[in-house]
Design a protein around this motif. Structure first.
Motif, PDB file in Angstrom:
ATOM      1  N   ASN A  15       0.692  -0.978  -0.203  1.00 19.02           N
ATOM      2  CA  ASN A  15      -0.125   0.482  -0.475  1.00 19.02           C
ATOM      3  C   ASN A  15       0.596   1.096  -0.164  1.00 19.02           C
ATOM      4  OD1 ASN A  15      -2.348   2.109   0.027  1.00 19.02           O
ATOM      5  ND2 ASN A  15      -2.747   1.590   2.586  1.00 19.02           N
ATOM      6  N   PRO A  16       1.266   1.909  -0.716  1.00 20.98           N
ATOM      7  CA  PRO A  16       2.658   2.762  -1.558  1.00 20.98           C
ATOM      8  C   PRO A  16       2.375   3.812  -0.968  1.00 20.98           C
ATOM      9  CG  PRO A  16       2.545   1.571  -3.059  1.00 20.98           C
ATOM     10  CD  PRO A  16       0.941   0.904  -2.474  1.00 20.98           C
ATOM     11  N   ALA A  17       0.383   3.861  -0.639  1.00 18.94           N
ATOM     12  CA  ALA A  17      -0.386   4.990  -0.311  1.00 18.94           C
ATOM     13  C   ALA A  17       0.082   5.510   1.068  1.00 18.94           C
ATOM     14  CB  ALA A  17      -2.098   5.495  -0.505  1.00 18.94           C
ATOM     15  N   GLY A  18       0.240   4.249   2.132  1.00 23.99           N
ATOM     16  CA  GLY A  18       0.004   4.410   3.351  1.00 23.99           C
ATOM     17  C   GLY A  18       1.685   4.836   4.034  1.00 23.99           C
ATOM     18  N   ASN A  19       2.597   5.523   2.712  1.00 23.89           N
ATOM     19  CA  ASN A  19       3.799   5.987   3.197  1.00 23.89           C
ATOM     20  C   ASN A  19       3.455   6.291   4.115  1.00 23.89           C
ATOM     21  OD1 ASN A  19       5.226   3.652   1.695  1.00 23.89           O
ATOM     22  ND2 ASN A  19       5.975   4.861  -0.200  1.00 23.89           N
ATOM     23  N   GLN A  20       4.804   6.883   5.267  1.00 23.05           N
ATOM     24  CA  GLN A  20       4.839   7.507   6.313  1.00 23.05           C
ATOM     25  C   GLN A  20       5.772   8.696   6.477  1.00 23.05           C
ATOM     26  OE1 GLN A  20       3.163   5.013   9.501  1.00 23.05           O
ATOM     27  NE2 GLN A  20       1.175   5.727   8.815  1.00 23.05           N
ATOM     28  N   LEU A  21       6.328   9.872   6.651  1.00 25.97           N
ATOM     29  CA  LEU A  21       7.323   9.990   7.291  1.00 25.97           C
ATOM     30  C   LEU A  21       7.298  11.507   8.204  1.00 25.97           C
ATOM     31  CD1 LEU A  21      10.556  11.425   6.889  1.00 25.97           C
ATOM     32  CD2 LEU A  21       9.819  13.651   5.124  1.00 25.97           C
ATOM     33  N   PHE A  22       7.844  11.429   9.124  1.00 23.23           N
ATOM     34  CA  PHE A  22       7.453  12.339  10.106  1.00 23.23           C
ATOM     35  C   PHE A  22       8.460  13.127  11.145  1.00 23.23           C
ATOM     36  CE2 PHE A  22       4.385   8.046  10.898  1.00 23.23           C
ATOM     37  CZ  PHE A  22       3.435   8.786  11.074  1.00 23.23           C
ATOM     38  N   ASP A  23       8.199  13.941  11.332  1.00 20.59           N
ATOM     39  CA  ASP A  23       9.515  14.754  12.432  1.00 20.59           C
ATOM     40  C   ASP A  23       9.264  14.126  13.491  1.00 20.59           C
ATOM     41  OD1 ASP A  23      11.439  16.981  13.235  1.00 20.59           O
ATOM     42  OD2 ASP A  23      10.232  18.043  11.654  1.00 20.59           O
ATOM     43  N   LEU A  24      10.718  13.515  14.336  1.00 25.72           N
ATOM     44  CA  LEU A  24      10.116  12.994  15.275  1.00 25.72           C
ATOM     45  C   LEU A  24      10.425  14.356  16.676  1.00 25.72           C
ATOM     46  CD1 LEU A  24      11.977   9.717  15.171  1.00 25.72           C
ATOM     47  CD2 LEU A  24       9.741  10.028  15.087  1.00 25.72           C
TER      48      LEU A  24
END
Length: 97
Positions: A15-24
């Protein structure tokens, strides 16, 4: 998943639409997914015939590189899946042109 002190990247193969990037640092609870360009910004640009530069493109590319290197090192079978999905995307795009 690959992470540094500041960033966390989650890559989803099925599910490439589920990729995530977070600024921790600024979002330690991981509430705001920064992987995708904000939709209203993207829509406005498309309506004006412009493209939108992703504000975190270099960060994503660097983390993706780290993840791929680790997968190659560990011979992760998911890496083959990613290649198959990418080939299918290219073939589908070619058919629709």
């Amino acid at each position: 998943l690959v992470a540094s002190k500041k960033w966390k990247l989650v890559r989803r193969y099925l599910n490439p639409a589920g990729n995530q990037l977070f600024d921790l640092e600024n979002d330690p609870e991981e509430i705001h997914n920064l992987y995708y360009v904000e939709r209203t910004l993207w829509r406005a640009a498309v309506e004006q015939g412009r493209s939108v530069e992703h504000p975190h493109l270099e960060i994503i590319a660097g983390l993706q590189e780290q993840m791929t290197a680790w997968q190659e090192f560990t011979k992760d079978p998911a890496l083959k899946l990613e290649r198959v999905l990418n080939e299918a995307k290219v073939e589908t795009k070619r058919r629709w042109q």
